[in-house]
Design a protein around this motif. Structure first.
Motif, mmCIF file in Angstrom:
data_model
loop_
_atom_site.group_PDB
_atom_site.id
_atom_site.type_symbol
_atom_site.label_atom_id
_atom_site.label_comp_id
_atom_site.label_asym_id
_atom_site.label_seq_id
_atom_site.Cartn_x
_atom_site.Cartn_y
_atom_site.Cartn_z
ATOM 1 N N ALA A 62 37.356 57.026 57.365
ATOM 2 C CA ALA A 62 38.120 58.242 57.653
ATOM 3 C C ALA A 62 38.685 58.829 56.360
ATOM 4 C CB ALA A 62 39.262 57.935 58.616
ATOM 5 N N GLU A 63 38.730 60.153 56.295
ATOM 6 C CA GLU A 63 39.298 60.779 55.101
ATOM 7 C C GLU A 63 40.782 60.421 54.966
ATOM 8 O OE1 GLU A 63 39.789 65.129 52.911
ATOM 9 O OE2 GLU A 63 39.230 65.042 55.032
ATOM 10 N N TYR A 64 41.532 60.590 56.036
ATOM 11 C CA TYR A 64 42.946 60.211 56.051
ATOM 12 C C TYR A 64 43.179 59.202 57.176
ATOM 13 C CZ TYR A 64 44.085 63.980 52.812
ATOM 14 O OH TYR A 64 44.165 64.788 51.704
ATOM 15 N N LEU A 65 43.692 58.042 56.825
ATOM 16 C CA LEU A 65 43.925 56.972 57.789
ATOM 17 C C LEU A 65 45.350 56.452 57.658
ATOM 18 C CD1 LEU A 65 42.969 54.850 59.869
ATOM 19 C CD2 LEU A 65 42.210 53.444 57.916
ATOM 20 N N TRP A 66 46.111 56.579 58.737
ATOM 21 C CA TRP A 66 47.455 56.007 58.805
ATOM 22 C C TRP A 66 47.355 54.578 59.310
ATOM 23 C CZ3 TRP A 66 51.819 58.625 57.159
ATOM 24 C CH2 TRP A 66 51.649 59.990 56.885
ATOM 25 N N ILE A 67 48.008 53.662 58.608
ATOM 26 C CA ILE A 67 47.931 52.227 58.928
ATOM 27 C C ILE A 67 49.351 51.743 59.199
ATOM 28 C CG2 ILE A 67 47.157 49.972 58.112
ATOM 29 C CD1 ILE A 67 45.375 51.568 56.073
ATOM 30 N N VAL A 68 49.595 51.300 60.435
ATOM 31 C CA VAL A 68 50.974 51.113 60.895
ATOM 32 C C VAL A 68 51.195 49.740 61.523
ATOM 33 C CG1 VAL A 68 52.693 51.933 62.564
ATOM 34 C CG2 VAL A 68 51.314 53.590 61.261
ATOM 35 N N ASP A 69 52.254 49.085 61.097
ATOM 36 C CA ASP A 69 52.786 47.926 61.809
ATOM 37 C C ASP A 69 54.145 48.342 62.364
ATOM 38 O OD1 ASP A 69 53.652 45.494 62.794
ATOM 39 O OD2 ASP A 69 52.791 44.339 61.143
ATOM 40 N N PRO A 70 54.253 48.529 63.667
ATOM 41 C CA PRO A 70 55.484 49.093 64.233
ATOM 42 C C PRO A 70 56.698 48.179 64.134
ATOM 43 C CG PRO A 70 53.996 48.396 65.977
ATOM 44 C CD PRO A 70 53.236 48.267 64.687
ATOM 45 N N ILE A 71 56.466 46.862 64.195
ATOM 46 C CA ILE A 71 57.495 45.871 63.850
ATOM 47 C C ILE A 71 56.785 44.722 63.160
ATOM 48 C CG2 ILE A 71 59.350 44.348 64.598
ATOM 49 C CD1 ILE A 71 59.631 45.892 67.154
ATOM 50 N N ASP A 72 56.944 44.601 61.865
ATOM 51 C CA ASP A 72 56.405 43.449 61.151
ATOM 52 C C ASP A 72 57.511 42.399 61.113
ATOM 53 O OD1 ASP A 72 54.291 42.143 59.690
ATOM 54 O OD2 ASP A 72 55.625 42.265 57.965
ATOM 55 N N GLY A 73 57.273 41.313 61.832
ATOM 56 C CA GLY A 73 58.307 40.299 62.000
ATOM 57 C C GLY A 73 58.832 40.278 63.424
ATOM 58 N N THR A 74 57.917 40.427 64.398
ATOM 59 C CA THR A 74 58.333 40.488 65.804
ATOM 60 C C THR A 74 59.059 39.212 66.237
ATOM 61 O OG1 THR A 74 56.507 41.970 66.365
ATOM 62 C CG2 THR A 74 57.529 40.778 68.175
ATOM 63 N N THR A 75 58.604 38.059 65.783
ATOM 64 C CA THR A 75 59.281 36.809 66.151
ATOM 65 C C THR A 75 60.732 36.828 65.688
ATOM 66 O OG1 THR A 75 57.203 35.569 66.084
ATOM 67 C CG2 THR A 75 59.241 34.296 65.916
ATOM 68 N N ASN A 76 60.968 37.313 64.475
ATOM 69 C CA ASN A 76 62.345 37.449 63.995
ATOM 70 C C ASN A 76 63.139 38.402 64.880
ATOM 71 O OD1 ASN A 76 61.797 35.729 61.871
ATOM 72 N ND2 ASN A 76 61.551 37.349 60.348
ATOM 73 N N PHE A 77 62.529 39.530 65.208
ATOM 74 C CA PHE A 77 63.190 40.513 66.081
ATOM 75 C C PHE A 77 63.582 39.878 67.416
ATOM 76 C CE2 PHE A 77 62.529 43.467 69.651
ATOM 77 C CZ PHE A 77 63.566 44.364 69.413
ATOM 78 N N VAL A 78 62.667 39.133 68.021
ATOM 79 C CA VAL A 78 62.905 38.506 69.319
ATOM 80 C C VAL A 78 64.090 37.542 69.253
ATOM 81 C CG1 VAL A 78 61.917 36.842 70.963
ATOM 82 C CG2 VAL A 78 60.560 38.810 70.200
ATOM 83 N N HIS A 79 64.206 36.831 68.146
ATOM 84 C CA HIS A 79 65.262 35.822 68.000
ATOM 85 C C HIS A 79 66.536 36.377 67.365
ATOM 86 C CE1 HIS A 79 63.058 32.204 69.292
ATOM 87 N NE2 HIS A 79 61.998 32.865 68.866
ATOM 88 N N GLY A 80 66.534 37.659 67.032
ATOM 89 C CA GLY A 80 67.715 38.246 66.408
ATOM 90 C C GLY A 80 67.902 37.853 64.962
ATOM 91 N N PHE A 81 66.828 37.365 64.329
ATOM 92 C CA PHE A 81 66.871 36.996 62.910
ATOM 93 C C PHE A 81 66.609 38.266 62.102
ATOM 94 C CE2 PHE A 81 65.013 35.330 58.968
ATOM 95 C CZ PHE A 81 65.917 34.326 58.650
ATOM 96 N N PRO A 82 67.550 38.708 61.280
ATOM 97 C CA PRO A 82 67.482 40.075 60.723
ATOM 98 C C PRO A 82 66.554 40.228 59.521
ATOM 99 C CG PRO A 82 69.480 39.002 59.969
ATOM 100 C CD PRO A 82 68.803 38.021 60.882
ATOM 101 N N PHE A 83 65.259 39.938 59.739
ATOM 102 C CA PHE A 83 64.269 40.124 58.682
ATOM 103 C C PHE A 83 62.990 40.634 59.328
ATOM 104 C CE2 PHE A 83 61.270 38.950 55.304
ATOM 105 C CZ PHE A 83 61.992 39.271 54.165
ATOM 106 N N PHE A 84 62.956 41.926 59.587
ATOM 107 C CA PHE A 84 61.782 42.588 60.148
ATOM 108 C C PHE A 84 61.809 44.041 59.689
ATOM 109 C CE2 PHE A 84 65.147 42.388 63.347
ATOM 110 C CZ PHE A 84 65.348 43.731 63.658
ATOM 111 N N CYS A 85 60.692 44.730 59.847
ATOM 112 C CA CYS A 85 60.616 46.083 59.284
ATOM 113 C C CYS A 85 59.557 46.906 59.986
ATOM 114 C CB CYS A 85 60.306 46.008 57.785
ATOM 115 S SG CYS A 85 58.653 45.352 57.424
#
Length: 284
Positions: A97-120
Motif C-alpha cells: 500500500a502507498e500509505y499504511l497505518w499500523i496500529v496497536d490500540p493497547i500495547d500491554g493489554t495484560t498490564n491494562f487488565v491488571h491495572g499495572f500502569p505500563f501500556f500505550c
C-alpha cells in the motif's frame, strides 16, 4: 501534550497531527475504562489477552484516520487472527500500500487488565513500506512520544536522544515474555539467561512499544524480543532511529516492517547485544 504537527501533509492535513489526535483520544478513552472492562478473552495463549477496550480503541482510531484519509490502508492488531502466521499474512496483504497505518490500540493489554500502569497506544504511518510517522502515547503518564522521518523524535515537546552507555555491562536493557509458547518464549528465555548476567540490569515491563520509546528517550540502552509484530514495532522503530539509535533484527539486518525478532539500542551496544544472543543461540 505538545503537538509536533509540521509533518508530511496531504490535502492540507498533517499526518502527524492526525496520529497525535488519534493516540490522545484513544488514550483518554482507555483511561476511563481502567478497572472497568467487561470482557476478557484469551487469543493465542494465556499471555495474549484482548478486551472490548482494545477493540473499541482500535475502532475509534480507525474511524478517525479514515475520516481524514479514506483511501489509506489500515493494519490493526485486533483485525488480525491470533498467531504468527496470521500476523505475517496480514502484513503481506497490505505491505504494498502507498500509505499504511499500523496500529496497536493497547500495547500491554495484560498490564491494562491488571491495572499495572505500563501500556500505550502505538500508531505508525508507512509510505511505500517506510515508516514516516511514529506516535506512542502513554495515557497513565500523559507522555507523548512523536517522531517524523528526518525531523527527529520528541517527548514533552523536547528532542530525544538515545543513551550513551558504551557496553552491555553498563546498560539497562529490556525484553519481553512472548505470547508464542512453542517457539518465541523458550528462545527469549534462553536469551534472558544469557543477557541478564552481562548487563547492569534487565527489565520486563510488558509493552514492546513503550520499551522502544524508552530506548529512544535514553531511559533504556537496549531492547530485544523474539516473535513481535509490525504493530508492536513500527512506531517505536522510528522513534529510536530519529533519536540516534539503531533498530534491526537479531541477525544484524536493518529494520523493515516484516521484522519479528528485534534488537534495538543506542547503536553503541548493538553489535555486542546481537553477538551475545548469537552466542547463546537465542537469536532465531
Amino acid at each position: 501534550m505538545s503537538d509536533q504537527n509540521n509533518g508530511s501533509v496531504i490535502g492540507g492535513k498533517s499526518f502527524t497531527a492526525v496520529a497525535i489526535n488519534c493516540a490522545s483520544k484513544a488514550g483518554e478513552w482507555i483511561q476511563t475504562k481502567l478497572g472497568n472492562h467487561a470482557s476478557l478473552d484469551i487469543k493465542y495463549s494465556s499471555h495474549d489477552l484482548v478486551t472490548e477496550v482494545d477493540k473499541g480503541s482500535e475502532r475509534l482510531i480507525r474511524n478517525l484516520i479514515m475520516t481524514h484519509f479514506p483511501h489509506h490502508s489500515f493494519l490493526g492488531e485486533e483485525g488480525v487472527k491470533p498467531g504468527p502466521e496470521a500476523s505475517t499474512k496480514a502484513l503481506e496483504d497490505v505491505r504494498e500500500a502507498e500509505y499504511l497505518w499500523i496500529v496497536d490500540p493497547i500495547d500491554g493489554t495484560t498490564n491494562f487488565v491488571h491495572g499495572f500502569p505500563f501500556f500505550c497506544v502505538s500508531i505508525a504511518l508507512a509510505h511505500n513500506g517506510e515508516v514516516i510517522v511514529g506516535v506512542v502515547y502513554d495515557p497513565m503518564k500523559d507522555e507523548l512520544f512523536v517522531a517524523e522521518k528526518g525531523k527527529g523524535a520528541y517527548v514533552h515537546g523536547k528532542r530525544m536522544q538515545v543513551s550513551k552507555e558504551e557496553t552491555l555491562r553498563g546498560s539497562l536493557v529490556a525484553t519481553g515474555l512472548p505470547a508464542d509458547h512453542q517457539y518465541a518464549l523458550p528462545l527469549n528465555l534462553r536469551g534472558i539467561g544469557a543477557i541478564a548476567p552481562q548487563v547492569r540490569n534487565l527489565r520486563i515491563a510488558g509493552s514492546a512499544a513503550l520499551h522502544m520509546a524508552y530506548v529512544a528517550a535514553g531511559r533504556l540502552s537496549g531492547f530485544w524480543e523474539i516473535g513481535l509484530n509490525s504493530w508492536d514495532l513500527a512506531a517505536g522503530a522510528l522513534l529510536i532511529q530519529e533519536s540516534g539509535g539503531v533498530v534491526g533484527d537479531t541477525l544484524g539486518n536493518p529494520y523493515h516492517l516484516g521484522v519479528r525478532n528485534v534488537v534495538a539500542s543506542n547503536g553503541i551496544i548493538q553489535q555486542e547485544l546481537i553477538a551475545a544472543l548469537a552466542h547463546a543461540e537465542a537469536n532465531q
